[in-house]
Design a protein around this motif. Sequence first.
Motif, PDB file in Angstrom:
ATOM      1  N   LEU A 106       0.821  -1.208   0.000  1.00 17.34           N
ATOM      2  CA  LEU A 106       0.000   0.000   0.000  1.00 17.34           C
ATOM      3  C   LEU A 106       0.858   1.262   0.000  1.00 17.34           C
ATOM      4  CD1 LEU A 106      -2.836  -0.962   2.504  1.00 17.34           C
ATOM      5  CD2 LEU A 106      -3.036  -0.673   0.033  1.00 17.34           C
ATOM      6  N   LYS A 107       2.087   1.156   0.504  1.00 14.18           N
ATOM      7  CA  LYS A 107       2.957   2.331   0.568  1.00 14.18           C
ATOM      8  C   LYS A 107       3.440   2.775  -0.804  1.00 14.18           C
ATOM      9  CE  LYS A 107       5.937   3.112   3.754  1.00 14.18           C
ATOM     10  NZ  LYS A 107       7.100   2.997   4.652  1.00 14.18           N
ATOM     11  N   GLN A 108       3.077   2.045  -1.846  1.00 20.49           N
ATOM     12  CA  GLN A 108       3.510   2.424  -3.186  1.00 20.49           C
ATOM     13  C   GLN A 108       2.515   3.327  -3.903  1.00 20.49           C
ATOM     14  OE1 GLN A 108       6.611   1.360  -3.418  1.00 20.49           O
ATOM     15  NE2 GLN A 108       6.148   0.275  -1.530  1.00 20.49           N
ATOM     16  N   VAL A 109       1.376   3.639  -3.270  1.00 20.01           N
ATOM     17  CA  VAL A 109       0.373   4.478  -3.934  1.00 20.01           C
ATOM     18  C   VAL A 109       0.941   5.851  -4.268  1.00 20.01           C
ATOM     19  CG1 VAL A 109      -1.858   5.623  -3.649  1.00 20.01           C
ATOM     20  CG2 VAL A 109      -1.552   3.274  -2.864  1.00 20.01           C
ATOM     21  N   GLY A 110       1.659   6.461  -3.330  1.00 22.79           N
ATOM     22  CA  GLY A 110       2.262   7.756  -3.586  1.00 22.79           C
ATOM     23  C   GLY A 110       3.273   7.701  -4.712  1.00 22.79           C
ATOM     24  N   GLY A 138       1.538  -1.501 -11.534  1.00 28.98           N
ATOM     25  CA  GLY A 138       1.755  -1.455 -10.090  1.00 28.98           C
ATOM     26  C   GLY A 138       0.481  -1.139  -9.334  1.00 28.98           C
ATOM     27  N   PHE A 139      -0.298  -0.191  -9.864  1.00 26.00           N
ATOM     28  CA  PHE A 139      -1.569   0.153  -9.224  1.00 26.00           C
ATOM     29  C   PHE A 139      -2.533  -1.023  -9.271  1.00 26.00           C
ATOM     30  CE2 PHE A 139      -5.845   2.004  -9.167  1.00 26.00           C
ATOM     31  CZ  PHE A 139      -5.762   2.733  -7.997  1.00 26.00           C
ATOM     32  N   SER A 140      -2.509  -1.757 -10.367  1.00 29.57           N
ATOM     33  CA  SER A 140      -3.344  -2.956 -10.469  1.00 29.57           C
ATOM     34  C   SER A 140      -2.973  -3.959  -9.386  1.00 29.57           C
ATOM     35  CB  SER A 140      -3.186  -3.597 -11.854  1.00 29.57           C
ATOM     36  OG  SER A 140      -3.579  -2.707 -12.878  1.00 29.57           O
ATOM     37  N   GLY A 141      -1.671  -4.071  -9.133  1.00 28.72           N
ATOM     38  CA  GLY A 141      -1.223  -4.973  -8.080  1.00 28.72           C
ATOM     39  C   GLY A 141      -1.750  -4.572  -6.719  1.00 28.72           C
ATOM     40  N   ILE A 162      -1.508   4.726   3.080  1.00 34.56           N
ATOM     41  CA  ILE A 162      -1.503   5.512   1.847  1.00 34.56           C
ATOM     42  C   ILE A 162      -1.060   6.951   2.134  1.00 34.56           C
ATOM     43  CG2 ILE A 162      -2.979   6.485   0.040  1.00 34.56           C
ATOM     44  CD1 ILE A 162      -4.607   3.879   0.163  1.00 34.56           C
ATOM     45  N   ALA A 163      -1.522   7.507   3.264  1.00 36.99           N
ATOM     46  CA  ALA A 163      -1.084   8.850   3.663  1.00 36.99           C
ATOM     47  C   ALA A 163       0.426   8.871   3.880  1.00 36.99           C
ATOM     48  CB  ALA A 163      -1.814   9.282   4.931  1.00 36.99           C
ATOM     49  N   ALA A 164       0.958   7.813   4.486  1.00 40.10           N
ATOM     50  CA  ALA A 164       2.400   7.710   4.712  1.00 40.10           C
ATOM     51  C   ALA A 164       3.158   7.673   3.395  1.00 40.10           C
ATOM     52  CB  ALA A 164       2.713   6.462   5.530  1.00 40.10           C
ATOM     53  N   SER A 165       2.573   7.022   2.388  1.00 41.45           N
ATOM     54  CA  SER A 165       3.253   6.916   1.089  1.00 41.45           C
ATOM     55  C   SER A 165       3.391   8.285   0.427  1.00 41.45           C
ATOM     56  CB  SER A 165       2.490   5.955   0.167  1.00 41.45           C
ATOM     57  OG  SER A 165       1.286   6.534  -0.313  1.00 41.45           O
ATOM     58  N   PHE A 166       2.399   9.154   0.588  1.00 40.07           N
ATOM     59  CA  PHE A 166       2.486  10.493   0.029  1.00 40.07           C
ATOM     60  C   PHE A 166       3.500  11.338   0.799  1.00 40.07           C
ATOM     61  CE2 PHE A 166      -1.414   9.337  -2.150  1.00 40.07           C
ATOM     62  CZ  PHE A 166      -1.263   9.986  -3.371  1.00 40.07           C
ATOM     63  N   LEU A 247      13.635   5.810  -9.924  1.00 35.05           N
ATOM     64  CA  LEU A 247      13.945   5.222  -8.616  1.00 35.05           C
ATOM     65  C   LEU A 247      12.677   4.773  -7.905  1.00 35.05           C
ATOM     66  CD1 LEU A 247      16.708   7.675  -7.338  1.00 35.05           C
ATOM     67  CD2 LEU A 247      17.009   5.325  -8.111  1.00 35.05           C
ATOM     68  N   PHE A 248      11.616   5.562  -8.036  1.00 34.16           N
ATOM     69  CA  PHE A 248      10.364   5.200  -7.387  1.00 34.16           C
ATOM     70  C   PHE A 248       9.763   3.933  -7.988  1.00 34.16           C
ATOM     71  CE2 PHE A 248       9.268   9.660  -5.619  1.00 34.16           C
ATOM     72  CZ  PHE A 248       9.848   9.312  -4.410  1.00 34.16           C
ATOM     73  N   ILE A 249       9.987   3.718  -9.281  1.00 32.75           N
ATOM     74  CA  ILE A 249       9.488   2.483  -9.889  1.00 32.75           C
ATOM     75  C   ILE A 249      10.254   1.285  -9.338  1.00 32.75           C
ATOM     76  CG2 ILE A 249       9.290   1.201 -12.055  1.00 32.75           C
ATOM     77  CD1 ILE A 249       8.708   3.888 -13.434  1.00 32.75           C
ATOM     78  N   ILE A 250      11.573   1.433  -9.133  1.00 35.62           N
ATOM     79  CA  ILE A 250      12.351   0.370  -8.491  1.00 35.62           C
ATOM     80  C   ILE A 250      11.823   0.121  -7.083  1.00 35.62           C
ATOM     81  CG2 ILE A 250      14.650  -0.246  -7.619  1.00 35.62           C
ATOM     82  CD1 ILE A 250      15.850   1.310  -9.931  1.00 35.62           C
ATOM     83  N   LYS A 251      11.243   1.155  -6.470  1.00 41.09           N
ATOM     84  CA  LYS A 251      10.713   1.040  -5.113  1.00 41.09           C
ATOM     85  C   LYS A 251       9.594   0.006  -5.014  1.00 41.09           C
ATOM     86  CE  LYS A 251       9.727   4.119  -1.221  1.00 41.09           C
ATOM     87  NZ  LYS A 251       8.679   3.316  -0.592  1.00 41.09           N
ATOM     88  N   PHE A 252       9.026  -0.395  -6.147  1.00 38.60           N
ATOM     89  CA  PHE A 252       8.004  -1.436  -6.112  1.00 38.60           C
ATOM     90  C   PHE A 252       8.577  -2.772  -5.644  1.00 38.60           C
ATOM     91  CE2 PHE A 252       5.758   1.206  -9.431  1.00 38.60           C
ATOM     92  CZ  PHE A 252       4.709   1.558  -8.601  1.00 38.60           C
TER      93      PHE A 252
END
Length: 291
Positions: A106-110, A138-141, A162-166, A247-252
């Motif tokens: 869920l932390k990947q929403v941001g 990723g969002f589908s996941g 989700i708030a933490a991800s932003f 880098l954020f995509i690698i974060k997945f």
Amino acid sequence: MNKGKSVFWALLVMLLWGSLFPMVKLGYSAYSIDSTADILLFAGVRFTICGIVVCLYSFIKDRHSYIPVKPAIVPILLSGVFAIVLHYAFTYTAMQFVASSKTAILKQVGVLFYVCFSFLFFKDDKPNVKKLLGAVLGFSGIIVINSGSDGIGFGWGDILIIAASFCTVVSNIISKMVFKTVNPVTSTGVSQLFGGIVLLTVGIVLGGNMKLVFDKSALIIVYICFASIFSYCIWYYIVKKGELSKLFIIKFAEPMFACIFGALILGENVFSIQYISSFFLICIGILISNK
């Protein structure tokens, strides 16, 4: 640092961050943490220790690195508010109600939001078809991981994550701007120390209590602090050099490592159809966007 090395170090950071989710839950049990105040106190102890260690290391290595800190102190402290205070207050509180493996996903929403709208923050960090496709997968996941017999649902714990991800996205945007003039390690140390002190103070004021032990359980906090220090310093150095969207995509990869360690350490069931499908979609998204 060339592209291959930056990808390697970024993946290593994701591995360490992924391992922290189940280790923090072990810390809750080892240190008798069972309330929000205890959780904030625990987070405060963690980042106060990390901030002191990083600041001392940076000062010993190059005391002149602190000269640019004063003109940039406001954004550095603001980064600490988002990266440490808000991010971990939301995350640690939510982890009482959400499995560590699901938390990491869920932390990947941001991250998905930034990949789609990166051009709003940095002109040279433009979205393209591969990035957007990776974001969609990723969002589908994330949607799949929240699906069940009653449909897709989000509880309060999910909303906090989700708030933490932003908060993570905001802190990285601020940090990348700060790194134009301030050493990443020095900035990391100052922001972590500030954030840790704030959380520590709030936890104490709210009546938080943390049972100190000096047996094998102490290795938990030692590992948490080591992983935090090493991973954050490496991550912010890479952030200074590279495009945040890539880098954020690698974060997945972070949720995949979190699920693996969640299964190994906590015995969480990560072999349900939702988790397996989610991992597959996220992996494909990473491969496409970084091809």
